[in-house]
Design an enzyme around this catalytic site. Structure first.
Site, PDB file in Angstrom:
ATOM      1  N   LEU A  19       0.835  -1.219   0.000  1.00 52.20           N
ATOM      2  CA  LEU A  19       0.000   0.000   0.000  1.00 52.20           C
ATOM      3  C   LEU A  19       0.860   1.256   0.000  1.00 52.20           C
ATOM      4  O   LEU A  19       0.443   2.315  -0.452  1.00 52.20           O
ATOM      5  CB  LEU A  19      -0.895   0.020   1.244  1.00 52.20           C
ATOM      6  N   SER A  21       5.240   2.779   1.127  1.00 48.01           N
ATOM      7  CA  SER A  21       6.562   2.490   1.692  1.00 48.01           C
ATOM      8  C   SER A  21       7.035   3.658   2.511  1.00 48.01           C
ATOM      9  O   SER A  21       6.743   4.814   2.190  1.00 48.01           O
ATOM     10  CB  SER A  21       7.581   2.255   0.580  1.00 48.01           C
ATOM     11  N   GLY A  22       7.791   3.348   3.540  1.00 51.87           N
ATOM     12  CA  GLY A  22       8.408   4.391   4.350  1.00 51.87           C
ATOM     13  C   GLY A  22       9.893   4.118   4.438  1.00 51.87           C
ATOM     14  O   GLY A  22      10.403   3.242   3.734  1.00 51.87           O
ATOM     15  N   PHE A  24      11.519   2.788   6.836  1.00 54.34           N
ATOM     16  CA  PHE A  24      11.937   1.599   7.573  1.00 54.34           C
ATOM     17  C   PHE A  24      11.131   0.366   7.227  1.00 54.34           C
ATOM     18  O   PHE A  24      11.137  -0.607   7.959  1.00 54.34           O
ATOM     19  CB  PHE A  24      11.910   1.881   9.085  1.00 54.34           C
ATOM     20  N   VAL A  27       4.175  -0.864   3.978  1.00 52.72           N
ATOM     21  CA  VAL A  27       2.831  -1.081   4.507  1.00 52.72           C
ATOM     22  C   VAL A  27       2.100  -1.926   3.459  1.00 52.72           C
ATOM     23  O   VAL A  27       2.090  -1.586   2.282  1.00 52.72           O
ATOM     24  CB  VAL A  27       2.097   0.259   4.763  1.00 52.72           C
ATOM     25  N   ASP A 139       4.915  15.175  12.524  1.00 47.22           N
ATOM     26  CA  ASP A 139       5.194  14.918  11.101  1.00 47.22           C
ATOM     27  C   ASP A 139       3.922  15.112  10.274  1.00 47.22           C
ATOM     28  O   ASP A 139       3.617  14.313   9.387  1.00 47.22           O
ATOM     29  CB  ASP A 139       5.752  13.498  10.922  1.00 47.22           C
TER      30      ASP A 139
HETATM   31  P1  ATP Z   1       7.865   7.635   6.442  1.00 40.49           P
HETATM   32  O1  ATP Z   1       9.266   7.151   6.420  1.00 40.49           O
HETATM   33  O2  ATP Z   1       7.424   8.281   5.148  1.00 40.49           O
HETATM   34  O3  ATP Z   1       7.466   8.439   7.608  1.00 40.49           O
HETATM   35  P2  ATP Z   1       6.720   5.261   7.631  1.00 40.49           P
HETATM   36  O4  ATP Z   1       7.703   4.128   7.484  1.00 40.49           O
HETATM   37  O5  ATP Z   1       6.591   5.841   8.973  1.00 40.49           O
HETATM   38  O6  ATP Z   1       6.934   6.333   6.508  1.00 40.49           O
HETATM   39  P3  ATP Z   1       3.877   5.404   7.072  1.00 40.49           P
HETATM   40  O7  ATP Z   1       4.016   6.843   6.680  1.00 40.49           O
HETATM   41  O8  ATP Z   1       3.102   5.096   8.282  1.00 40.49           O
HETATM   42  O9  ATP Z   1       5.311   4.699   7.149  1.00 40.49           O
HETATM   43  O10 ATP Z   1       3.281   4.600   5.850  1.00 40.49           O
HETATM   44  C1  ATP Z   1       3.847   4.669   4.547  1.00 40.49           C
HETATM   45  C2  ATP Z   1       2.725   4.731   3.526  1.00 40.49           C
HETATM   46  O11 ATP Z   1       1.900   3.552   3.631  1.00 40.49           O
HETATM   47  C3  ATP Z   1       1.766   5.880   3.722  1.00 40.49           C
HETATM   48  O12 ATP Z   1       2.203   7.043   3.064  1.00 40.49           O
HETATM   49  C4  ATP Z   1       0.463   5.346   3.134  1.00 40.49           C
HETATM   50  O13 ATP Z   1       0.457   5.491   1.736  1.00 40.49           O
HETATM   51  C5  ATP Z   1       0.527   3.868   3.451  1.00 40.49           C
HETATM   52  N1  ATP Z   1      -0.205   3.568   4.699  1.00 40.49           N
HETATM   53  C6  ATP Z   1       0.237   3.743   5.963  1.00 40.49           C
HETATM   54  N2  ATP Z   1      -0.676   3.368   6.876  1.00 40.49           N
HETATM   55  C7  ATP Z   1      -1.743   2.938   6.171  1.00 40.49           C
HETATM   56  C8  ATP Z   1      -3.032   2.405   6.538  1.00 40.49           C
HETATM   57  N3  ATP Z   1      -3.378   2.245   7.810  1.00 40.49           N
HETATM   58  N4  ATP Z   1      -3.885   2.073   5.538  1.00 40.49           N
HETATM   59  C9  ATP Z   1      -3.520   2.220   4.238  1.00 40.49           C
HETATM   60  N5  ATP Z   1      -2.330   2.697   3.827  1.00 40.49           N
HETATM   61  C10 ATP Z   1      -1.442   3.059   4.772  1.00 40.49           C
END
Ligand code: ATP
Length: 361
Positions: A19, A21-22, A24, A27, A139
């Site tokens: 869905l 990527s971040g 670390f 998702v 953030d």
């Molecule tokens: P970043 O490094 O960008 O902060 P992160 O590793 O903390 O990212 P998230 O920002 O929580 O991860 O999630 C990455 C992406 O996954 C989001 O931008 C979103 O597109 C998707 N995503 C996150 N949580 C959900 C959810 N509960 N339902 C659907 N998609 C999600």
């Protein structure tokens, strides 16, 4: 303290499509084997050794989980479960399937201020709830403001990504320079003690963009953006704000305030006449004003393009570094070195880089 289940997540959930990527991990959509219900699984890589910069330390995942458990609110993504293996923690989250708020708006022909305010109200309600529990998000940006679903004509706002969130304890002085350049408050850049007011600055920036399609402090480089923030270098360009009500500008002006103590709180925002008009004249003003859709669409297209570009750049770097790593007699330490280089290749404050992958600056 949250229970991190030691069982294999795949025994309980079928792992589906990616869905998002971040920094670390990924998702992915996951399907509960017993009920068939779909959730979002956030797979976070955990650091194997303390000095490595690859992956997250378990403590920060514990903090994200603790925050999510505390902030149960209709406008905040819900946490269902947590699984842990040797190298990974998986957060099972409510599936937020409506995409990003900014994409939803950009797909419209036009939008009245009064319609934008419905979304702002929900964002402020979610945020106000967090702040009332002494938790700051730290953030807030368009990528982290999503919508519950695609089917409803009035989907609910869901705030996501609590990776940088912090719960303040009484008398605690907390400093952090993490965040995304375009949206961070001056006190973050100056390494000053932080409070929930830093989120309110980000709300000011997001509202400014929503109404005009311009980013108030955006420079040619991240350094220039940060300098513009410190200098409070922003204005309401007549060309871009011709359709904006004076109440909306007043709302923004009361958030883009250098001293955090003087900034409106989420609770005060909800009582501001732009959000909660009292007189008929105020209601009429909101219904006459609209967002600068032409420019907003341009802003959003650029933002999405930059996000994809950053993602490709990151993947290419990883591939190159993995090639370099091949042939080493001690692959593990070298691998760590390579991947930590990926995180910190540019000469920016290291923690600001943590979020650069999803940065749209
Ligand atoms: P970043 O490094 O960008 O902060 P992160 O590793 O903390 O990212 P998230 O920002 O929580 O991860 O999630 C990455 C992406 O996954 C989001 O931008 C979103 O597109 C998707 N995503 C996150 N949580 C959900 C959810 N509960 N339902 C659907 N998609 C999600």
């Amino acid at each position: 303290m949250a229970v991190f289940k030691p069982e294999n997540v795949e025994d309980f959930y079928e792992i589906g499509e990616v869905l998002g990527s971040g920094h670390f991990g990924q998702v992915r959509q996951v399907r509960e084997r017993t009920s068939g219900t779909c959730w979002a699984g956030k797979f976070l890589k955990i650091r194997k050794i303390a000095c490595s910069r690859l992956g997250l330390d378990r403590g920060s995942v514990e903090r994200e989980v603790e925050v999510l458990q505390t902030v149960q609110h209709p406008n905040i993504v819900a946490l269902k479960d947590v699984f842990e293996s040797r190298a990974e923690v998986v957060l099972i989250l409510e599936l937020v399937s409506g995409g990003e708020l900014f994409d939803f708006i950009a797909a419209k022909e036009d939008l009245l201020e009064s319609e934008a305010i419905e979304f702002m109200t929900q964002i402020l309600e979610g945020l106000g709830f967090m702040h009332s529990r002494n938790i700051a998000h730290f953030d807030l940006k368009p990528e982290n403001i999503m919508l519950s679903d695609k089917v409803s004509p009035h989907p609910n706002i869901k705030l996501i990504d609590f990776g940088l969130a912090h719960r303040f304890h009484q008398g605690e002085e907390y400093r952090s320079t993490s965040g995304t350049p375009q949206y961070i408050a001056p006190e973050v850049i100056n390494s000053e003690p932080l409070s929930t007011a830093a989120d309110m600055w980000s709300i000011g920036v997001i509202t400014y963009i929503l109404l005009s399609g311009l980013s108030p402090f955006q420079g040619e480089t991240d350094e220039e953006t940060l300098r513009n923030i410190i200098a409070m270098n922003y204005e309401f360009h007549a060309r871009y704000f011709s359709m904006t009500s004076s109440m909306a500008k007043d709302f923004i002006q009361k958030l883009l305030v250098k001293n955090p103590i003087d900034r409106m709180t989420a609770e005060e925002c909800l009582l501001h006449p732009w959000i909660k008009p009292i007189t008929r004249k105020q209601v009429a003003k909101r219904n006459r004003s609209s967002i600068n859709m032409k420019n907003f669409k341009k802003f959003n297209a650029r933002r999405k393009w930059k996000m994809s570009f950053n993602m490709v750049l990151m993947c290419n770097r990883l591939v190159q570094l993995k090639v370099l790593c091949k042939g080493s007699s001690d692959p593990d330490p070298l691998q760590r070195q390579c991947e930590s280089d990926v995180e910190d290749t540019e000469s920016k404050p290291a923690s600001l880089l943590r979020r650069r992958l999803s940065s749209s600056s």
